[in-house]
Design a protein around this motif. Structure first.
Motif, PDB file in Angstrom:
ATOM      1  N   SER A 100      29.510  17.496  32.118  1.00  0.00           N
ATOM      2  CA  SER A 100      30.239  17.978  30.951  1.00  0.00           C
ATOM      3  C   SER A 100      29.478  17.650  29.668  1.00  0.00           C
ATOM      4  CB  SER A 100      31.635  17.347  30.906  1.00  0.00           C
ATOM      5  OG  SER A 100      31.528  15.945  30.752  1.00  0.00           O
ATOM      6  N   ARG A 101      29.897  18.274  28.581  1.00  0.00           N
ATOM      7  CA  ARG A 101      29.186  18.142  27.307  1.00  0.00           C
ATOM      8  C   ARG A 101      29.106  16.686  26.831  1.00  0.00           C
ATOM      9  NH1 ARG A 101      31.442  22.429  24.481  1.00  0.00           N
ATOM     10  NH2 ARG A 101      29.836  23.724  25.438  1.00  0.00           N
TER      11      ARG A 101
ATOM     12  N   ASP B  10      24.439  20.861  29.841  1.00  0.00           N
ATOM     13  CA  ASP B  10      25.859  21.193  29.717  1.00  0.00           C
ATOM     14  C   ASP B  10      26.239  22.293  30.708  1.00  0.00           C
ATOM     15  OD1 ASP B  10      28.432  21.698  28.896  1.00  0.00           O
ATOM     16  OD2 ASP B  10      27.847  22.736  27.045  1.00  0.00           O
ATOM     17  N   ILE B  11      27.192  22.011  31.560  1.00  0.00           N
ATOM     18  CA  ILE B  11      27.596  22.986  32.564  1.00  0.00           C
ATOM     19  C   ILE B  11      28.197  24.239  31.928  1.00  0.00           C
ATOM     20  CG2 ILE B  11      29.877  21.926  32.920  1.00  0.00           C
ATOM     21  CD1 ILE B  11      29.635  22.726  35.872  1.00  0.00           C
ATOM     22  N   ASP B  12      28.850  24.099  30.779  1.00  0.00           N
ATOM     23  CA  ASP B  12      29.521  25.246  30.156  1.00  0.00           C
ATOM     24  C   ASP B  12      28.549  26.330  29.710  1.00  0.00           C
ATOM     25  OD1 ASP B  12      32.338  24.755  30.279  1.00  0.00           O
ATOM     26  OD2 ASP B  12      32.042  23.116  28.880  1.00  0.00           O
ATOM     27  N   SER B  13      27.340  25.952  29.387  1.00  0.00           N
ATOM     28  CA  SER B  13      26.374  26.930  28.892  1.00  0.00           C
ATOM     29  C   SER B  13      25.306  27.272  29.924  1.00  0.00           C
ATOM     30  CB  SER B  13      25.693  26.405  27.622  1.00  0.00           C
ATOM     31  OG  SER B  13      25.053  25.165  27.882  1.00  0.00           O
TER      32      SER B  13
ATOM     33  N   ALA C 110      37.783  21.297  38.054  1.00  0.00           N
ATOM     34  CA  ALA C 110      36.531  21.786  37.465  1.00  0.00           C
ATOM     35  C   ALA C 110      35.795  22.709  38.431  1.00  0.00           C
ATOM     36  CB  ALA C 110      35.643  20.608  37.074  1.00  0.00           C
TER      37      ALA C 110
ATOM     38  N   LYS D 142      36.942  26.190  38.301  1.00  0.00           N
ATOM     39  CA  LYS D 142      36.462  26.918  37.128  1.00  0.00           C
ATOM     40  C   LYS D 142      35.021  27.384  37.300  1.00  0.00           C
ATOM     41  CE  LYS D 142      35.669  26.322  32.142  1.00  0.00           C
ATOM     42  NZ  LYS D 142      35.805  25.379  30.990  1.00  0.00           N
ATOM     43  N   TYR D 143      34.149  26.502  37.826  1.00  0.00           N
ATOM     44  CA  TYR D 143      32.718  26.781  37.802  1.00  0.00           C
ATOM     45  C   TYR D 143      32.148  27.318  39.118  1.00  0.00           C
ATOM     46  CZ  TYR D 143      32.918  24.045  33.489  1.00  0.00           C
ATOM     47  OH  TYR D 143      33.233  23.591  32.234  1.00  0.00           O
TER      48      TYR D 143
END
Length: 340
Positions: free
Chosen positions: A37-38, A56-59, A76, A79-80
């Motif tokens: 995570s961030r 960062d996993i989000d990007s 999580a 989501k991913y």
């Protein structure tokens, strides 16, 4: 020539072990990236002699990557993981999210390697619960010889199975017992963990079993044989790393303890340490950092017609999680994926 590998949740206990084991086993890696995570940005984790900076996993874009080892919770993962799978990256998931999905294979490579062919349905493979993984490794070769009817297992599970905060709580409670005024109240666990045992892992279900106990039943049936009856009592003990299990097995056919010992000695992934003398068995401390599932105390059960008792120990962060995931990746690569 190798694979492009992603480790998701690389700052946690299991994620770090995944990186260690990929390096130790010289998994063929062309590129590797560590995600979290961030809030973990800037953190470094070790991969062999290299240090990897957390991304960062989000990007992150999973397109073009071959394998993603997931070591994050079910929420999580939900989501991913689908996004990674849709991008063409095969997900090997350590959470419980996909274990009971009929379209997702649940794999222990020593036990049901052929089931991995089903990964193509969702591009996802599930890693079993830590307590289940070591048990089925020990049971499968015996089942092949004499067919198991029923399993009664009591587990003695280390706190690392509940994560870093659980390990810290045990450590701090243990220290606090010796310093008046510095006692540490339970937070991660429902009761004091230091110098205690807790007969609850995960939440309770309506029939009085815990979800951990239910997982062992459901996963053993999916991995090995739906006809096997399993009953489990799962207990958390004040051990940092290493799960132990006392397993009583009832077979359809008679299996002599000496033959069982010989079968287990020849079975993949198992080391038998079974001397009938003081200290002639494996304990959790002995298993830490090791790849093997250890079997000790192999003996006939005279109270039933075709019964054996065995004692099974493994490093839960390894065979119970990270090692099994890497072994799945090795199996996937050898059978289905092209390098480079």
């Amino acid at each position: 020539m190798g694979y492009k590998v992603v480790v998701v949740g690389a700052t946690g206990n299991v994620g770090r072990e995944m990186l260690n084991i990929l390096a130790e086993r010289e998994f063929p890696v062309d590129e590797i990236v560590a995600l979290a995570s961030r809030r973990s940005l800037g953190t470094e984790v070790s991969f062999g002699e290299r240090d990897l900076k957390i991304q960062d996993i989000d990007s992150f874009d999973f397109s073009g990557w071959d394998i993603a080892l997931f070591a994050i919770g079910s929420d999580a993962t939900k989501k991913y993981a689908p996004a990674a799978a849709k991008a063409g990256c095969v997900v090997i998931d350590n959470s419980s999210l996909y274990r009971y999905d009929p379209d997702v294979p649940l794999i222990v490579p020593e036990v049901n390697p052929d089931a991995i062919a089903g990964y193509a349905k969702k591009n996802i493979i599930a890693n079993p619960n830590c307590s289940t993984a070591q048990m089925v490794v020990a049971l499968k070769p015996l089942h092949d010889r004499a067919r198991i009817k029923r399993v009664v297992v009591s587990t003695y599970q280390s706190v690392s199975g509940a994560g870093k905060d659980a390990m810290d709580e045990l450590w701090n409670q243990t220290k606090g017992m010796y310093v008046p005024g510095q006692e540490v109240a339970p937070n991660v666990f429902p009761k004091q963990m230091a110098f205690n045992v807790i007969p609850q892992i995960d939440s309770f279900m309506e029939d009085g079993t815990t979800r951990e106990e239910w997982k062992m039943v459901a996963e053993t049936k999916k991995i090995m044989d739906a006809k096997i009856k399993v009953t489990a009592t799962c207990v958390r003990v004040p051990v940092f790393v290493g799960h132990s299990e006392a397993i009583n097995v009832e077979f359809e056919d008679f299996l002599d303890e000496d033959e069982a010992r010989d079968i287990l000695r020849e079975a993949p992934g198992i080391l038998v340490v079974d001397k009938r003398e003081t200290g002639g068995y494996i304990t959790p401390v002995d298993s830490v950092g090791e790849f093997a599932t250890y079997v000790s105390r192999i003996r006939q059960d005279s109270t039933i017609e075709n019964g054996l008792n065995i004692w099974v120990v493994a490093d839960n962060l390894r065979k119970g999680a990270a090692l099994n995931a890497v072994q799945i990746a090795e199996l996937l690569g050898s059978r289905f994926l092209k390098k480079g």
